[in-house]
Design a protein around this motif. Structure first.
Motif, short mmCIF file in Angstrom:
data_model
loop_
_atom_site.label_atom_id
_atom_site.label_comp_id
_atom_site.label_asym_id
_atom_site.label_seq_id
_atom_site.Cartn_x
_atom_site.Cartn_y
_atom_site.Cartn_z
N SER A 49 35.06 42.30 11.58
CA SER A 49 33.99 42.17 10.58
C SER A 49 34.44 41.32 9.40
O SER A 49 33.70 40.45 8.93
N TRP A 50 35.66 41.56 8.93
CA TRP A 50 36.18 40.79 7.79
C TRP A 50 36.42 39.33 8.16
O TRP A 50 36.23 38.44 7.34
N MET A 51 36.81 39.08 9.41
CA MET A 51 37.01 37.70 9.84
C MET A 51 35.66 36.97 9.85
O MET A 51 35.57 35.82 9.43
N PHE A 52 34.60 37.64 10.30
CA PHE A 52 33.27 37.04 10.25
C PHE A 52 32.86 36.73 8.81
O PHE A 52 32.27 35.69 8.53
N GLU A 53 33.18 37.64 7.90
CA GLU A 53 32.88 37.39 6.49
C GLU A 53 33.62 36.15 6.00
O GLU A 53 33.04 35.29 5.34
N TYR A 54 34.90 36.09 6.31
CA TYR A 54 35.73 34.96 5.87
C TYR A 54 35.22 33.64 6.44
O TYR A 54 35.07 32.65 5.73
N LEU A 55 34.92 33.64 7.75
CA LEU A 55 34.45 32.42 8.40
C LEU A 55 33.06 32.01 7.95
O LEU A 55 32.68 30.85 8.08
N ASP A 60 34.13 37.15 -1.27
CA ASP A 60 34.65 38.51 -1.41
C ASP A 60 34.89 39.19 -0.06
O ASP A 60 34.68 40.38 0.10
N PHE A 61 35.38 38.41 0.93
CA PHE A 61 35.64 38.99 2.24
C PHE A 61 36.69 40.11 2.11
O PHE A 61 37.55 40.09 1.24
N ASN A 63 36.50 42.92 0.87
CA ASN A 63 36.46 43.58 -0.44
C ASN A 63 37.58 43.15 -1.38
O ASN A 63 38.09 43.94 -2.15
N HIS A 64 37.97 41.90 -1.28
CA HIS A 64 39.05 41.33 -2.10
C HIS A 64 40.39 42.03 -1.90
O HIS A 64 41.25 42.00 -2.77
N LYS A 65 40.60 42.66 -0.74
CA LYS A 65 41.83 43.41 -0.50
C LYS A 65 42.86 42.62 0.32
O LYS A 65 44.01 43.02 0.40
N LEU A 66 42.44 41.51 0.95
CA LEU A 66 43.33 40.76 1.82
C LEU A 66 43.33 39.28 1.48
O LEU A 66 42.31 38.74 1.04
N THR A 67 44.46 38.66 1.71
CA THR A 67 44.52 37.20 1.62
C THR A 67 44.11 36.65 3.00
O THR A 67 44.12 37.41 3.99
N PRO A 68 43.77 35.37 3.09
CA PRO A 68 43.46 34.81 4.41
C PRO A 68 44.61 34.99 5.41
O PRO A 68 44.37 35.27 6.59
#
Length: 99
Positions: A49-55, A60-61, A63-68
Protein backbone atom coordinates in the motif's frame (compact mmCIF):
# COMPACT_ATOMS: atom_id res chain seq x y z
CA UNK A 1 2.96 0.66 17.89
CA UNK A 2 -0.80 0.33 17.94
CA UNK A 3 -3.08 1.63 20.69
CA UNK A 4 -4.03 -1.15 23.11
CA UNK A 5 -7.73 -0.62 22.37
CA UNK A 6 -7.38 -1.08 18.58
CA UNK A 7 -9.95 -3.48 17.10
CA UNK A 8 -7.17 -5.75 15.85
CA UNK A 9 -5.96 -6.26 19.43
CA UNK A 10 -9.25 -7.39 20.96
CA UNK A 11 -8.45 -11.11 20.59
CA UNK A 12 -4.93 -10.84 22.04
CA UNK A 13 -4.37 -11.86 25.67
CA UNK A 14 -4.09 -8.96 28.11
CA UNK A 15 -0.42 -9.67 28.82
CA UNK A 16 0.59 -9.51 25.11
CA UNK A 17 1.74 -6.23 23.56
CA UNK A 18 -0.55 -4.91 20.84
CA UNK A 19 1.84 -5.00 17.87
CA UNK A 20 1.80 -6.65 14.44
CA UNK A 21 4.48 -9.10 15.59
CA UNK A 22 2.12 -10.33 18.35
CA UNK A 23 -0.53 -11.64 15.97
CA UNK A 24 -0.55 -15.41 15.50
CA UNK A 25 0.49 -17.12 12.28
CA UNK A 26 -2.20 -19.15 10.61
CA UNK A 27 -1.98 -21.36 7.53
CA UNK A 28 -4.75 -20.30 5.15
CA UNK A 29 -3.81 -22.09 1.89
CA UNK A 30 -4.35 -18.89 -0.13
CA UNK A 31 -1.38 -18.27 -2.43
CA UNK A 32 -2.20 -14.57 -2.80
CA UNK A 33 -1.66 -14.30 0.99
CA UNK A 34 1.65 -16.15 0.79
CA UNK A 35 -0.14 -19.20 2.25
CA UNK A 36 -0.10 -17.75 5.77
CA UNK A 37 -1.99 -15.04 7.60
CA UNK A 38 -0.30 -13.22 10.44
CA UNK A 39 2.42 -10.65 11.04
CA UNK A 40 4.27 -11.12 7.75
CA UNK A 41 1.06 -10.89 5.74
CA UNK A 42 0.06 -7.66 7.47
CA UNK A 43 3.53 -6.18 7.04
CA UNK A 44 3.67 -6.98 3.32
CA UNK A 45 0.14 -5.58 2.90
CA UNK A 46 1.21 -2.22 4.30
CA UNK A 47 4.45 -2.32 2.31
CA UNK A 48 2.47 -2.75 -0.91
CA UNK A 49 0.00 0.00 0.00
CA UNK A 50 2.77 2.43 0.91
CA UNK A 51 4.67 1.62 -2.28
CA UNK A 52 1.54 2.50 -4.29
CA UNK A 53 1.33 5.78 -2.38
CA UNK A 54 4.99 6.54 -3.10
CA UNK A 55 4.70 5.64 -6.80
CA UNK A 56 1.58 7.81 -7.09
CA UNK A 57 3.66 10.79 -6.02
CA UNK A 58 2.08 11.37 -2.61
CA UNK A 59 4.33 13.45 -0.38
CA UNK A 60 3.08 11.84 2.82
CA UNK A 61 3.49 8.17 1.85
CA UNK A 62 3.70 5.75 4.79
CA UNK A 63 2.49 8.51 7.12
CA UNK A 64 5.91 10.19 6.94
CA UNK A 65 7.43 7.23 8.84
CA UNK A 66 9.71 5.84 6.11
CA UNK A 67 12.31 7.11 3.70
CA UNK A 68 12.14 5.87 0.09
CA UNK A 69 15.13 3.60 0.81
CA UNK A 70 13.43 2.05 3.84
CA UNK A 71 10.26 1.56 1.82
CA UNK A 72 12.16 -0.27 -0.91
CA UNK A 73 13.67 -2.63 1.68
CA UNK A 74 10.28 -3.22 3.27
CA UNK A 75 8.67 -3.81 -0.13
CA UNK A 76 11.19 -6.61 -0.61
CA UNK A 77 9.16 -8.47 2.03
CA UNK A 78 6.06 -8.28 -0.18
CA UNK A 79 8.03 -9.52 -3.19
CA UNK A 80 9.50 -12.41 -1.17
CA UNK A 81 6.12 -13.51 0.18
CA UNK A 82 4.52 -13.40 -3.26
CA UNK A 83 7.48 -15.33 -4.67
CA UNK A 84 7.03 -17.96 -1.98
CA UNK A 85 3.49 -18.69 -3.11
CA UNK A 86 3.70 -17.81 -6.81
CA UNK A 87 6.08 -20.44 -8.06
CA UNK A 88 6.02 -23.11 -10.73
CA UNK A 89 4.67 -25.85 -8.49
CA UNK A 90 1.82 -23.82 -6.99
CA UNK A 91 0.95 -22.48 -10.43
CA UNK A 92 0.60 -25.99 -11.82
CA UNK A 93 -1.35 -27.24 -8.81
CA UNK A 94 -3.80 -24.35 -8.96
CA UNK A 95 -4.10 -24.19 -12.74
CA UNK A 96 -2.78 -20.65 -12.75
CA UNK A 97 -1.69 -18.48 -15.64
CA UNK A 98 1.50 -17.76 -13.68
CA UNK A 99 3.30 -20.47 -15.69
Amino acid sequence: EMPSDADACIDLPDDVECAIASFPYQYDAMPWHGLFGGPLYYAQYFAESWMFEYLSGLDDFANHKLTPEELVRLYGLHVAIMGFASNYFNSRALGSALL
